[in-house]
Design a protein around this motif. Structure first.
Motif, PDB file in Angstrom:
ATOM      1  N   LEU A   1      -3.419   4.577  -8.693  1.00 26.44           N
ATOM      2  CA  LEU A   1      -3.666   4.740  -7.136  1.00 26.44           C
ATOM      3  C   LEU A   1      -4.925   5.624  -6.847  1.00 26.44           C
ATOM      4  O   LEU A   1      -5.708   5.256  -6.085  1.00 26.44           O
ATOM      5  CB  LEU A   1      -2.495   5.441  -6.355  1.00 26.44           C
ATOM      6  N   ASP A   2      -5.322   6.547  -7.698  1.00 26.19           N
ATOM      7  CA  ASP A   2      -6.343   7.353  -7.609  1.00 26.19           C
ATOM      8  C   ASP A   2      -7.720   6.719  -7.731  1.00 26.19           C
ATOM      9  O   ASP A   2      -8.733   6.726  -6.758  1.00 26.19           O
ATOM     10  CB  ASP A   2      -6.495   8.621  -8.585  1.00 26.19           C
ATOM     11  N   ILE A   3      -7.523   5.642  -8.682  1.00 24.88           N
ATOM     12  CA  ILE A   3      -8.618   4.604  -8.651  1.00 24.88           C
ATOM     13  C   ILE A   3      -8.822   3.829  -7.752  1.00 24.88           C
ATOM     14  O   ILE A   3     -10.005   3.458  -7.118  1.00 24.88           O
ATOM     15  CB  ILE A   3      -8.616   3.614  -9.956  1.00 24.88           C
ATOM     16  N   THR A   4      -7.813   3.263  -7.020  1.00 23.21           N
ATOM     17  CA  THR A   4      -8.135   2.456  -5.815  1.00 23.21           C
ATOM     18  C   THR A   4      -8.378   3.291  -4.533  1.00 23.21           C
ATOM     19  O   THR A   4      -9.122   2.676  -3.717  1.00 23.21           O
ATOM     20  CB  THR A   4      -6.475   1.857  -5.495  1.00 23.21           C
ATOM     21  N   VAL A   5      -7.765   4.639  -4.404  1.00 23.98           N
ATOM     22  CA  VAL A   5      -8.569   5.187  -3.328  1.00 23.98           C
ATOM     23  C   VAL A   5      -9.993   5.758  -3.622  1.00 23.98           C
ATOM     24  O   VAL A   5     -10.606   5.271  -2.582  1.00 23.98           O
ATOM     25  CB  VAL A   5      -7.783   6.909  -3.474  1.00 23.98           C
ATOM     26  N   SER A   6     -10.362   5.801  -4.764  1.00 25.75           N
ATOM     27  CA  SER A   6     -11.896   5.941  -4.922  1.00 25.75           C
ATOM     28  C   SER A   6     -12.757   4.790  -4.711  1.00 25.75           C
ATOM     29  O   SER A   6     -13.716   4.876  -3.860  1.00 25.75           O
ATOM     30  CB  SER A   6     -12.082   6.406  -6.445  1.00 25.75           C
TER      31      SER A   6
ATOM     32  N   GLY B   1      -6.419  12.109   3.914  1.00 26.60           N
ATOM     33  CA  GLY B   1      -7.533  13.394   4.161  1.00 26.60           C
ATOM     34  C   GLY B   1      -8.776  13.171   4.055  1.00 26.60           C
ATOM     35  O   GLY B   1      -9.612  13.703   4.924  1.00 26.60           O
ATOM     36  N   SER B   2      -9.192  12.409   3.024  1.00 22.98           N
ATOM     37  CA  SER B   2     -10.687  12.060   2.646  1.00 22.98           C
ATOM     38  C   SER B   2     -11.307  11.383   3.938  1.00 22.98           C
ATOM     39  O   SER B   2     -12.393  11.260   4.453  1.00 22.98           O
ATOM     40  CB  SER B   2     -10.774  11.155   1.648  1.00 22.98           C
TER      41      SER B   2
END
Length: 190
Positions: free
Chosen positions: A170-175, A25-26
């Motif tokens: 995973l949220d950290i990896t996305v960031s 999405g981002s």
């Protein structure tokens, strides 16, 4: 103005598919297309959002020039649809789930590509491979041995490869992926 190819690599089980899905999405909101691979594996198989085809269908597509990039690995054939070239020409960035072994060929075709290597600690990889249940124990052991090369920092040609650890949240990896892209592609685009 041309877009940039973002070439994501990593050992099987490193979480490439999960990362792509979590960031989709981002990425799309920022003008970065996410290419859907064609694979000679059933579309119903557990794994990435890919187009599943037979080996004969894959060969026909390859002969027709339907792929911008294609390779074989782990007994499967993989293809990146040729439409990525139009997206790139239109100035859109494109993220592809690529192959480390195929990186030198991808660099010949897309010399400005941004190479990102998703790494993962071996114990985390082992748990992920066991959980997904696609490989035999022998295949898992082979993948774990190969992962040691990734973790140890094996280089690939003269390409500058950005490493991205996906052993944790995973949220950290996305960031971190989005930060990496914003600092390596046009800042107003990602």
């Amino acid at each position: 103005m041309d877009g940039r190819l973002i070439y994501l690599m990593g050992p099987s089980g490193s979480g490439k598919d999960s990362l792509i899905e979590a960031a989709r999405g981002s990425l799309l909101a920022a003008g970065c297309e996410v290419a859907r691979r064609v694979i000679t594996r059933s579309a119903e198989s557990v794994g990435e959002d890919a187009v599943g085809v037979t080996t004969a269908e894959f060969e026909c597509l390859r002969e027709e020039g339907s792929f911008a990039l294609y390779w074989s690995a782990n007994g499967l054939d993989y293809g990146i649809p040729a439409r990525i070239d139009q997206w790139l020409e239109d100035g859109r960035h494109v993220l592809v789930n690529g192959s480390r072994a195929h990186l030198p060929i991808a660099l010949e075709r897309y010399p400005t590509l941004l190479a990102i290597l998703l790494t993962v600690e071996t114990d985390v990889l082992s748990k992920r491979l066991l959980r997904r249940g696609r490989e035999t124990s022998e295949e898992i052991e082979a993948r774990l041995r190969r992962n040691e090369l990734f973790v140890a920092g094996e280089s690939s040609g003269d390409a500058f490869i950005h490493r991205l650890d996906n052993s944790g949240d995973l949220d950290i990896t996305v960031s971190r992926l989005l930060d990496l892209l914003s600092s390596n592609v046009k800042p107003d685009r990602i």
